[in-house]
Design a protein around this motif. Structure first.
Motif, mmCIF file in Angstrom:
data_model
loop_
_atom_site.group_PDB
_atom_site.id
_atom_site.type_symbol
_atom_site.label_atom_id
_atom_site.label_comp_id
_atom_site.label_asym_id
_atom_site.label_seq_id
_atom_site.Cartn_x
_atom_site.Cartn_y
_atom_site.Cartn_z
ATOM 1 N N UNK A 165 14.836 3.769 2.838
ATOM 2 C CA UNK A 165 14.506 2.343 2.827
ATOM 3 C C UNK A 165 13.390 2.108 1.820
ATOM 4 N N UNK A 166 13.608 1.186 0.892
ATOM 5 C CA UNK A 166 12.649 0.956 -0.192
ATOM 6 C C UNK A 166 12.274 -0.512 -0.269
ATOM 7 N N UNK A 167 10.974 -0.779 -0.264
ATOM 8 C CA UNK A 167 10.433 -2.085 -0.634
ATOM 9 C C UNK A 167 9.920 -1.951 -2.066
ATOM 10 N N UNK A 168 10.462 -2.768 -2.966
ATOM 11 C CA UNK A 168 10.124 -2.668 -4.385
ATOM 12 C C UNK A 168 9.480 -3.972 -4.852
ATOM 13 N N UNK A 169 8.139 -3.989 -4.830
ATOM 14 C CA UNK A 169 7.340 -5.134 -5.300
ATOM 15 C C UNK A 169 7.799 -6.446 -4.645
ATOM 16 N N UNK A 170 7.805 -6.437 -3.316
ATOM 17 C CA UNK A 170 8.336 -7.559 -2.542
ATOM 18 C C UNK A 170 7.273 -8.636 -2.333
ATOM 19 N N UNK A 171 7.643 -9.859 -2.647
ATOM 20 C CA UNK A 171 6.853 -11.050 -2.312
ATOM 21 C C UNK A 171 7.648 -11.871 -1.307
ATOM 22 N N UNK A 172 6.928 -12.491 -0.361
ATOM 23 C CA UNK A 172 7.590 -13.415 0.555
ATOM 24 C C UNK A 172 6.605 -14.484 0.987
ATOM 25 N N UNK A 223 3.644 -8.236 -3.567
ATOM 26 C CA UNK A 223 3.896 -7.003 -4.318
ATOM 27 C C UNK A 223 3.911 -5.771 -3.406
ATOM 28 N N UNK A 224 4.588 -5.887 -2.280
ATOM 29 C CA UNK A 224 4.616 -4.812 -1.288
ATOM 30 C C UNK A 224 5.643 -3.754 -1.707
ATOM 31 N N UNK A 280 -0.902 -10.479 8.995
ATOM 32 C CA UNK A 280 -0.903 -9.550 7.857
ATOM 33 C C UNK A 280 0.491 -9.370 7.254
ATOM 34 N N UNK A 281 1.532 -9.828 7.951
ATOM 35 C CA UNK A 281 2.882 -9.743 7.411
ATOM 36 C C UNK A 281 3.763 -8.695 8.067
ATOM 37 N N UNK A 282 3.326 -8.117 9.188
ATOM 38 C CA UNK A 282 4.088 -7.042 9.838
ATOM 39 C C UNK A 282 5.483 -7.502 10.281
ATOM 40 N N UNK A 283 5.546 -8.600 11.032
ATOM 41 C CA UNK A 283 6.838 -9.070 11.538
ATOM 42 C C UNK A 283 7.734 -9.566 10.407
ATOM 43 N N UNK A 284 7.146 -10.151 9.393
ATOM 44 C CA UNK A 284 7.925 -10.571 8.227
ATOM 45 C C UNK A 284 8.553 -9.355 7.558
ATOM 46 N N UNK A 285 7.772 -8.285 7.428
ATOM 47 C CA UNK A 285 8.307 -7.047 6.837
ATOM 48 C C UNK A 285 9.462 -6.507 7.665
ATOM 49 N N UNK A 319 -0.697 0.436 6.615
ATOM 50 C CA UNK A 319 -1.625 -0.617 7.016
ATOM 51 C C UNK A 319 -1.460 -1.801 6.079
ATOM 52 N N UNK A 320 -1.078 -2.951 6.651
ATOM 53 C CA UNK A 320 -0.963 -4.175 5.867
ATOM 54 C C UNK A 320 -2.226 -5.005 6.046
ATOM 55 N N UNK A 321 -2.731 -5.543 4.956
ATOM 56 C CA UNK A 321 -3.906 -6.404 4.984
ATOM 57 C C UNK A 321 -3.672 -7.568 4.039
ATOM 58 N N UNK A 322 -3.606 -8.779 4.606
ATOM 59 C CA UNK A 322 -3.349 -9.992 3.805
ATOM 60 C C UNK A 322 -2.085 -9.836 2.959
ATOM 61 N N UNK A 323 -1.060 -9.224 3.560
ATOM 62 C CA UNK A 323 0.221 -9.130 2.883
ATOM 63 C C UNK A 323 0.338 -8.015 1.877
ATOM 64 N N UNK A 324 -0.692 -7.179 1.750
ATOM 65 C CA UNK A 324 -0.670 -6.081 0.788
ATOM 66 C C UNK A 324 -0.814 -4.748 1.511
ATOM 67 N N UNK A 325 -0.377 -3.684 0.861
ATOM 68 C CA UNK A 325 -0.463 -2.354 1.454
ATOM 69 C C UNK A 325 -1.867 -1.802 1.222
ATOM 70 N N UNK A 326 -2.642 -1.679 2.313
ATOM 71 C CA UNK A 326 -4.026 -1.215 2.215
ATOM 72 C C UNK A 326 -4.165 0.278 2.471
ATOM 73 N N UNK A 327 -3.154 0.889 3.117
ATOM 74 C CA UNK A 327 -3.208 2.323 3.400
ATOM 75 C C UNK A 327 -1.799 2.826 3.636
#
Length: 266
Positions: A2-9, A20-21, A39-44, A207-215
């Protein structure tokens, strides 16, 4: 994979949810996804099986792409999603009917359907409740029934969107034990949660933070003092214990294992 490639939503253009996830999840992994509310978890999670499509970028499962309408049915067969509230998934009058419903939609032959349904109910220890009405079950039983309905379809990936948020501590522990058992059997699991103690069961944490990958890495490194600084996360008991004793020992999934390790070191 499963790949997320620079995803905006975004739900509204002026307020992006994901930015850009990018990440990849390999077969057989147990991945926890965490982050503060919003942070965008459920959207992801909904993007993972094509319930939502990216505004920019791509979400791919092998050679399939959620932007291709003709791929969506196959993606949803391969990426099973369990919602936060199991009542949102129930549409039939009994637990067995609930498990069979998805198999009927997949046009699974009747003998195979019966075998799969029985195996799924055994896997979640719900075979004694196959004739029970879903709304009469406890919270933990409802979640196990919802998971049975998904795993009966034999998805490549099991995605749980905060499936423990409505459970009491015992119910959460039972569900985690089930996830560990499924993972040992080879199931790929993506567990979206806000309970930090549950993160220790995973091989890897996003770890998602404000829609971005923080960790993106192992749980033990996430809960180190340097990494956790500035993040609105509550440390698991085992991590707090190690930090209080100023020990650099790998954090275990079960805090009791931590106590045993410390006792053995004396």
């Amino acid at each position: 994979m499963l790949v997320f490639d620079r995803v905006d939503y975004d739900y509204r253009q002026e307020k992006p949810v994901l930015r850009q996830l990018s990440f990849g999840i390999h077969p057989g992994e147990f991945v926890a996804v965490i982050g503060a509310n919003g942070s965008g978890k459920s959207t992801a999670a909904k993007l993972m099986n094509g319930l939502l499509q990216p505004r920019k970028g791509e979400v791919r499962l092998g050679t399939l792409n959620t932007l291709n309408r003709e791929d969506l049915l196959k993606i949803r067969e391969r990426a099973g999603l369990v919602f936060q509230n199991p009542d949102d998934q129930f549409i039939t009058a009994s637990v067995l009917d609930e498990v069979v419903f998805g198999l009927e939609n997949l046009r699974v032959p009747r003998p195979e359907m019966s075998r799969r349904a029985s195996a799924a109910l055994r896997a979640v220890q719900m075979e004694a409740y196959e004739d029970a009405a879903p709304h009469q079950l406890s919270g933990g039983q409802k979640q196990r029934a919802a998971i049975a309905a998904v795993i009966a379809m034999q998805p490549d990936i099991l995605i749980l969107d905060e499936a423990t948020s409505m459970l009491d501590p015992q119910g959460r522990q039972e569900l985690l034990q089930l996830l560990r058992r499924l993972h040992r059997q080879g199931q790929t699991i993506i567990h979206i949660t806000h309970h930090m103690d549950e993160v220790l069961a995973a091989d890897r944490v996003l770890l998602l933070s404000h829609g971005e990958l923080a960790y993106d890495g192992p749980p033990a490194r996430l809960f180190s003092k340097d990494t956790i600084a500035g993040q609105p996360l509550e440390l698991p008991f085992a991590a707090r214990l190690f930090q209080a004793l100023d020990l650099e020992v790998p954090v275990q999934a079960d805090w009791k294992e931590t106590i045993e390790q410390l006792w053995a070191m004396r």
